[in-house]
Design a protein around this motif. Sequence first.
Motif, PDB file in Angstrom:
ATOM      1  N   LEU A 239       1.081  -1.064   0.061  1.00  0.00           N
ATOM      2  CA  LEU A 239      -0.103   0.078   0.083  1.00  0.00           C
ATOM      3  C   LEU A 239       0.819   1.186   0.064  1.00  0.00           C
ATOM      4  O   LEU A 239       2.063   1.344   0.618  1.00  0.00           O
ATOM      5  N   ALA A 240       0.528   2.326  -0.780  1.00  0.00           N
ATOM      6  CA  ALA A 240       1.209   3.383  -0.745  1.00  0.00           C
ATOM      7  C   ALA A 240       1.177   4.257   0.460  1.00  0.00           C
ATOM      8  O   ALA A 240       0.117   4.280   1.052  1.00  0.00           O
ATOM      9  N   ASP A 241       2.226   5.030   0.915  1.00  0.00           N
ATOM     10  CA  ASP A 241       2.158   5.928   1.922  1.00  0.00           C
ATOM     11  C   ASP A 241       2.843   7.203   1.350  1.00  0.00           C
ATOM     12  O   ASP A 241       2.874   7.308   0.124  1.00  0.00           O
ATOM     13  N   GLU A 242       2.969   8.165   2.291  1.00  0.00           N
ATOM     14  CA  GLU A 242       3.357   9.546   2.013  1.00  0.00           C
ATOM     15  C   GLU A 242       4.661   9.347   1.115  1.00  0.00           C
ATOM     16  O   GLU A 242       4.868  10.376   0.055  1.00  0.00           O
ATOM     17  N   LYS A 243       5.570   8.609   1.085  1.00  0.00           N
ATOM     18  CA  LYS A 243       7.015   8.715   0.509  1.00  0.00           C
ATOM     19  C   LYS A 243       6.569   8.104  -0.848  1.00  0.00           C
ATOM     20  O   LYS A 243       7.645   8.304  -1.823  1.00  0.00           O
ATOM     21  N   HIS A 244       5.545   7.614  -1.229  1.00  0.00           N
ATOM     22  CA  HIS A 244       5.343   7.055  -2.585  1.00  0.00           C
ATOM     23  C   HIS A 244       4.312   7.830  -3.519  1.00  0.00           C
ATOM     24  O   HIS A 244       4.200   7.627  -4.726  1.00  0.00           O
ATOM     25  N   ILE A 245       3.764   9.103  -2.840  1.00  0.00           N
ATOM     26  CA  ILE A 245       3.009   9.902  -3.563  1.00  0.00           C
ATOM     27  C   ILE A 245       3.354  10.386  -4.890  1.00  0.00           C
ATOM     28  O   ILE A 245       2.808  10.421  -5.894  1.00  0.00           O
ATOM     29  N   GLY A 246       4.561  10.707  -4.882  1.00  0.00           N
ATOM     30  CA  GLY A 246       5.237  11.524  -6.110  1.00  0.00           C
ATOM     31  C   GLY A 246       5.487  10.412  -7.225  1.00  0.00           C
ATOM     32  O   GLY A 246       5.740  10.979  -8.352  1.00  0.00           O
ATOM     33  N   MET A 247       5.416   9.229  -6.932  1.00  0.00           N
ATOM     34  CA  MET A 247       5.756   8.257  -8.048  1.00  0.00           C
ATOM     35  C   MET A 247       4.811   8.290  -9.275  1.00  0.00           C
ATOM     36  O   MET A 247       5.282   7.820 -10.325  1.00  0.00           O
ATOM     37  N   TYR A 248       3.684   8.410  -8.878  1.00  0.00           N
ATOM     38  CA  TYR A 248       2.475   8.078  -9.906  1.00  0.00           C
ATOM     39  C   TYR A 248       2.963   9.321 -10.990  1.00  0.00           C
ATOM     40  O   TYR A 248       2.672   8.965 -12.145  1.00  0.00           O
ATOM     41  N   ASP A 249       2.826  10.693 -10.628  1.00  0.00           N
ATOM     42  CA  ASP A 249       3.316  11.659 -11.332  1.00  0.00           C
ATOM     43  C   ASP A 249       4.489  11.604 -12.127  1.00  0.00           C
ATOM     44  O   ASP A 249       4.453  11.650 -13.350  1.00  0.00           O
ATOM     45  N   GLU A 250       5.332  10.830 -11.652  1.00  0.00           N
ATOM     46  CA  GLU A 250       7.035  10.729 -12.456  1.00  0.00           C
ATOM     47  C   GLU A 250       6.527   9.805 -13.234  1.00  0.00           C
ATOM     48  O   GLU A 250       7.214   9.973 -14.421  1.00  0.00           O
ATOM     49  N   MET A 251       6.054   8.677 -12.943  1.00  0.00           N
ATOM     50  CA  MET A 251       5.730   7.571 -13.982  1.00  0.00           C
ATOM     51  C   MET A 251       4.912   8.236 -15.029  1.00  0.00           C
ATOM     52  O   MET A 251       5.307   8.028 -16.356  1.00  0.00           O
ATOM     53  N   ALA A 252       3.920   8.957 -14.851  1.00  0.00           N
ATOM     54  CA  ALA A 252       3.014   9.540 -15.995  1.00  0.00           C
ATOM     55  C   ALA A 252       3.831  10.470 -16.725  1.00  0.00           C
ATOM     56  O   ALA A 252       3.411  10.536 -18.007  1.00  0.00           O
ATOM     57  N   THR A 253       4.716  11.260 -16.171  1.00  0.00           N
ATOM     58  CA  THR A 253       5.422  12.221 -17.150  1.00  0.00           C
ATOM     59  C   THR A 253       6.650  11.985 -17.688  1.00  0.00           C
ATOM     60  O   THR A 253       7.138  12.412 -18.712  1.00  0.00           O
ATOM     61  N   LYS A 254       7.327  10.895 -17.105  1.00  0.00           N
ATOM     62  CA  LYS A 254       8.797  10.555 -17.472  1.00  0.00           C
ATOM     63  C   LYS A 254       9.147   9.264 -18.089  1.00  0.00           C
ATOM     64  O   LYS A 254       9.917   8.941 -18.722  1.00  0.00           O
ATOM     65  N   TYR A 255       7.836   8.616 -18.289  1.00  0.00           N
ATOM     66  CA  TYR A 255       7.900   7.075 -18.519  1.00  0.00           C
ATOM     67  C   TYR A 255       6.710   6.918 -19.646  1.00  0.00           C
ATOM     68  O   TYR A 255       5.899   7.753 -19.487  1.00  0.00           O
ATOM     69  N   ASN A 256       7.009   5.838 -20.660  1.00  0.00           N
ATOM     70  CA  ASN A 256       5.922   5.626 -21.275  1.00  0.00           C
ATOM     71  C   ASN A 256       5.154   4.559 -20.762  1.00  0.00           C
ATOM     72  O   ASN A 256       5.193   3.380 -20.351  1.00  0.00           O
ATOM     73  N   VAL A 257       3.933   5.178 -20.218  1.00  0.00           N
ATOM     74  CA  VAL A 257       2.834   4.457 -19.423  1.00  0.00           C
ATOM     75  C   VAL A 257       1.989   4.001 -20.333  1.00  0.00           C
ATOM     76  O   VAL A 257       1.119   4.273 -21.155  1.00  0.00           O
ATOM     77  N   VAL A 258       1.318   2.792 -19.662  1.00  0.00           N
ATOM     78  CA  VAL A 258       0.124   2.199 -20.157  1.00  0.00           C
ATOM     79  C   VAL A 258      -0.961   2.131 -19.394  1.00  0.00           C
ATOM     80  O   VAL A 258      -0.789   1.474 -18.015  1.00  0.00           O
ATOM     81  N   TYR A 259      -2.284   2.611 -19.394  1.00  0.00           N
ATOM     82  CA  TYR A 259      -3.501   2.709 -18.401  1.00  0.00           C
ATOM     83  C   TYR A 259      -4.167   1.596 -18.742  1.00  0.00           C
ATOM     84  O   TYR A 259      -4.758   1.158 -19.856  1.00  0.00           O
ATOM     85  N   THR A 260      -4.509   0.656 -17.774  1.00  0.00           N
ATOM     86  CA  THR A 260      -5.388  -0.429 -17.770  1.00  0.00           C
ATOM     87  C   THR A 260      -6.195  -0.426 -16.513  1.00  0.00           C
ATOM     88  O   THR A 260      -6.079  -0.094 -15.343  1.00  0.00           O
ATOM     89  N   ALA A 261      -7.707  -0.663 -16.622  1.00  0.00           N
ATOM     90  CA  ALA A 261      -8.669  -0.952 -16.102  1.00  0.00           C
ATOM     91  C   ALA A 261      -8.139  -2.279 -14.831  1.00  0.00           C
ATOM     92  O   ALA A 261      -8.208  -3.173 -15.192  1.00  0.00           O
ATOM     93  N   GLY A 262      -7.537  -1.873 -13.655  1.00  0.00           N
ATOM     94  CA  GLY A 262      -7.103  -2.916 -13.008  1.00  0.00           C
ATOM     95  C   GLY A 262      -7.567  -3.064 -11.500  1.00  0.00           C
ATOM     96  O   GLY A 262      -8.992  -2.889 -11.369  1.00  0.00           O
ATOM     97  N   GLY A 263      -6.813  -3.710 -10.549  1.00  0.00           N
ATOM     98  CA  GLY A 263      -7.535  -4.290  -9.178  1.00  0.00           C
ATOM     99  C   GLY A 263      -7.688  -5.725  -9.563  1.00  0.00           C
ATOM    100  O   GLY A 263      -7.971  -5.996 -10.568  1.00  0.00           O
TER     101      GLY A 263
END
Length: 330
Positions: A38-62
Amino acid sequence: MATEGILLGMGNPLLDISAVVDEEFLNRYDVKFNDAILADEKHIGMYDEMATKYNVVYTAGGATQNSIRVAQWMLQIPGSTTFIGCIGKDKFGEEMKRNCKLAGVNGYYYEDESTPTGTCAVCIVGGERSHVANLSAANCYKSEHLKRPEIWALEGQVSPDSFLLVAEHAAASNKVFMTNLSATYLCEFFRDAQDKVLPYVDFVFGNETEARMFSKVHGWETEKNVEEIALKISRWPKASGARKRITVITQGADPVIVAEDGKVKLFPVISLPKENLVDTNGAGDAFVGGFLSQLVLEKPIEDCIRAGCYGANVIIQRFGCTFPEKPHFS
């Protein structure tokens, strides 16, 4: 023959944000190799970093939504599957609905006005994935949504209190009820909710890591013996004697463990050359989806396992929990 709405999934919808990263990225956010946390405070920035700096793929997950999507793909019968969960009223929520519809799944989402859609950073290094889940709106399902006549007719929910209502209803109406251990953090932090619903569960799915955590939090001291853990789960008291409980534990490239009637059977998985491995994200979910696609057709356990192995084998050769237009399974 499977009919419309024969398979209903209820769980935490998370929009998977998948990208190939490096070990330095994992280390910077204190994520271990092949982690599921589970994410906590130290992980919050990783989502934006992945979305802006990496070639991401979005899928309906869980976990559950992945399994339902794969089951729908395997069945190829329009409208045969349904999914319920909670999302936010935001762009990620719209992306979730779009993905669900494209997969042919009937999505009935409760939309939370004030909480963002849950996300899961899926970090791929060398074909293996690490998960960091930010549940957000997925954790905000309201029983009011369940009580709407059109939703109760589906018999679905995701919050623990309404989860139990549906479990009790399934037992009373002789319907098959299944659950997935889904993640080690669920076994660890949602133990009470799992324990309350387990007496109503006919099929329990999980992987070897989740099974070991389940054993640990229950003080069984059997973490080294996954077969014994599977047997113990299958022997957990049942609220209804209409059917036995079957426990199915996957072990990556090692054989699938099936515990029922006090016995354990092992089923080999489909071997895959390492060079063909692209991404293990969703492999266990795809196994469950393939299994369920044959279970609703009333096929024997052996065929369900074979379909599960096929689904997992397809998914690990693709990026994200995605699949081709048509399955090639018979």
